[in-house]
Design a protein around this motif. Structure first.
Motif, PDB file in Angstrom:
ATOM      1  N   LEU A 207      54.413  55.316  66.327  1.00  0.00           N
ATOM      2  CA  LEU A 207      53.167  54.913  65.680  1.00  0.00           C
ATOM      3  C   LEU A 207      52.512  56.079  64.939  1.00  0.00           C
ATOM      4  CD1 LEU A 207      51.672  52.640  68.480  1.00  0.00           C
ATOM      5  CD2 LEU A 207      52.637  51.891  66.297  1.00  0.00           C
TER       6      LEU A 207
ATOM      7  N   GLY B 106      54.062  56.791  61.565  1.00  0.00           N
ATOM      8  CA  GLY B 106      54.038  55.726  60.574  1.00  0.00           C
ATOM      9  C   GLY B 106      55.129  54.686  60.693  1.00  0.00           C
ATOM     10  N   ARG B 107      55.885  54.696  61.769  1.00  0.00           N
ATOM     11  CA  ARG B 107      56.911  53.683  61.954  1.00  0.00           C
ATOM     12  C   ARG B 107      56.272  52.417  62.524  1.00  0.00           C
ATOM     13  NH1 ARG B 107      62.026  55.356  61.533  1.00  0.00           N
ATOM     14  NH2 ARG B 107      62.802  53.746  62.942  1.00  0.00           N
ATOM     15  N   LYS B 108      56.932  51.301  62.385  1.00  0.00           N
ATOM     16  CA  LYS B 108      56.429  50.019  62.885  1.00  0.00           C
ATOM     17  C   LYS B 108      57.064  49.737  64.249  1.00  0.00           C
ATOM     18  CE  LYS B 108      55.877  45.137  61.652  1.00  0.00           C
ATOM     19  NZ  LYS B 108      54.415  45.148  61.815  1.00  0.00           N
ATOM     20  N   LEU B 109      56.240  49.617  65.252  1.00  0.00           N
ATOM     21  CA  LEU B 109      56.741  49.382  66.603  1.00  0.00           C
ATOM     22  C   LEU B 109      57.141  47.919  66.756  1.00  0.00           C
ATOM     23  CD1 LEU B 109      57.195  50.689  69.373  1.00  0.00           C
ATOM     24  CD2 LEU B 109      54.853  50.044  69.975  1.00  0.00           C
ATOM     25  N   ARG B 110      58.402  47.687  67.118  1.00  0.00           N
ATOM     26  CA  ARG B 110      58.922  46.332  67.269  1.00  0.00           C
ATOM     27  C   ARG B 110      58.822  45.810  68.700  1.00  0.00           C
ATOM     28  NH1 ARG B 110      59.022  43.932  62.391  1.00  0.00           N
ATOM     29  NH2 ARG B 110      60.397  44.988  60.894  1.00  0.00           N
TER      30      ARG B 110
ATOM     31  N   SER C 143      61.750  50.468  66.982  1.00  0.00           N
ATOM     32  CA  SER C 143      60.791  50.663  65.894  1.00  0.00           C
ATOM     33  C   SER C 143      61.522  50.523  64.575  1.00  0.00           C
ATOM     34  CB  SER C 143      60.115  52.033  65.995  1.00  0.00           C
ATOM     35  OG  SER C 143      61.063  53.078  65.854  1.00  0.00           O
TER      36      SER C 143
ATOM     37  N   GLY D  59      61.708  51.510  60.390  1.00  0.00           N
ATOM     38  CA  GLY D  59      61.367  52.552  59.435  1.00  0.00           C
ATOM     39  C   GLY D  59      62.635  53.240  58.968  1.00  0.00           C
TER      40      GLY D  59
ATOM     41  N   ASN E 150      52.964  45.490  73.838  1.00  0.00           N
ATOM     42  CA  ASN E 150      54.239  45.612  73.110  1.00  0.00           C
ATOM     43  C   ASN E 150      55.466  45.373  73.979  1.00  0.00           C
ATOM     44  OD1 ASN E 150      53.381  46.679  70.325  1.00  0.00           O
ATOM     45  ND2 ASN E 150      52.257  48.016  71.720  1.00  0.00           N
TER      46      ASN E 150
END
Length: 245
Positions: A62, A65-69, A83, A85, A136
């Motif tokens: 996070l 700047g990565r998107k947490l899946r 994640s 990215g 999450n």
């Protein structure tokens, strides 16, 4: 814990508790070391280290700047954080790096709070972090694991006496400091046998072109440094008692 207003809650969280007995600090250090060293106890308690490990991956993702899946926590105390990215670059590197150093860094942060006698604040911060992580989680065991862990910490912070809270907090922090080191040795042992070809260290090697053994060494150095510094912070609560006697 009697809370009658927001101000009471704030004062309770931010206020410092009394200095713990020196013997408590020493005894909880022994407990933390035994739990991290004795295999039957470690197999159960290791789940707390896995929670911190996967939380470290998630936070690093996070922050870069990565998107947490999503996050999975498994019954065998393994875990997985996904994640999205770029598959290379600093974001991926720090995301992979965050796992094995997270338990020790969490322990170091806990030692800093305990050094200021912020025991209640520490326990409530743990509950908040567990709730944020719960959002999450993507499997049933992970949900159960976080809910049970959070309920225990919240119950201790709300109902237990200050002495019990102190013992619980110190034992937990000592365990994270000692327990953060052991997985690095387990990692290298499995790698040497060819049983973890996709480990964090090996993925870091693929991203950075720096040998995986270097990254294992980075994990170990950071974790040992956190243990030493955190240990001195906690021992500072015990040594004055010894010198005064």
């Amino acid at each position: 814990m009697a809370i009658e207003s927001v101000n009471d809650l704030w004062d309770t969280l931010m206020g410092a508790q009394p200095d713990p007995p020196g013997l408590l600090v020493l005894v909880t250090a022994v407990i933390g070391l035994v739990v991290a060293s004795f295999r039957p106890l470690w197999r159960v308690a290791r789940n707390a280290v896995t929670i911190a490990h996967e939380g470290g991956h998630a936070l690093a993702a996070l922050l870069t700047g990565r998107k947490l899946r999503g996050i999975r926590l498994e019954f065998d105390t393994s875990g997985l954080t996904l994640s999205a990215g770029r598959p290379t670059g600093p974001g991926m590197m720090f995301t992979l790096l965050g796992g094995y150093i997270a338990p020790s860094l969490v322990g170091l942060g806990g030692a800093w709070l305990l050094g200021g006698n912020r025991i209640t604040l520490l326990l409530w911060l743990v509950v908040v972090l567990l709730l944020l992580m719960l959002i999450n989680i993507r499997n049933v065991f992970g949900v159960v694991s976080l809910v049970v862990t959070g309920a225990i910490v919240l119950g201790v912070s709300w109902y237990a006496t200050p002495q019990v809270q102190a013992a619980f907090a110190y034992a937990g922090v000592w365990f994270l400091l000692f327990g953060g080191v052991r997985p690095v040795f387990e990692l290298q042992k499995l790698r040497s046998r060819g049983r973890m070809p996709e480990s964090d260290a090996d993925q870091l090697a693929g991203v950075t072109r720096i040998p995986a053994l270097f990254w294992v060494g980075v994990f170990l150095v950071v974790d040992l440094a956190a243990l030493v510094v955190g240990g001195f912070m906690l021992a500072g609560q015990w040594l004055p008692t010894i010198s005064a006697t």
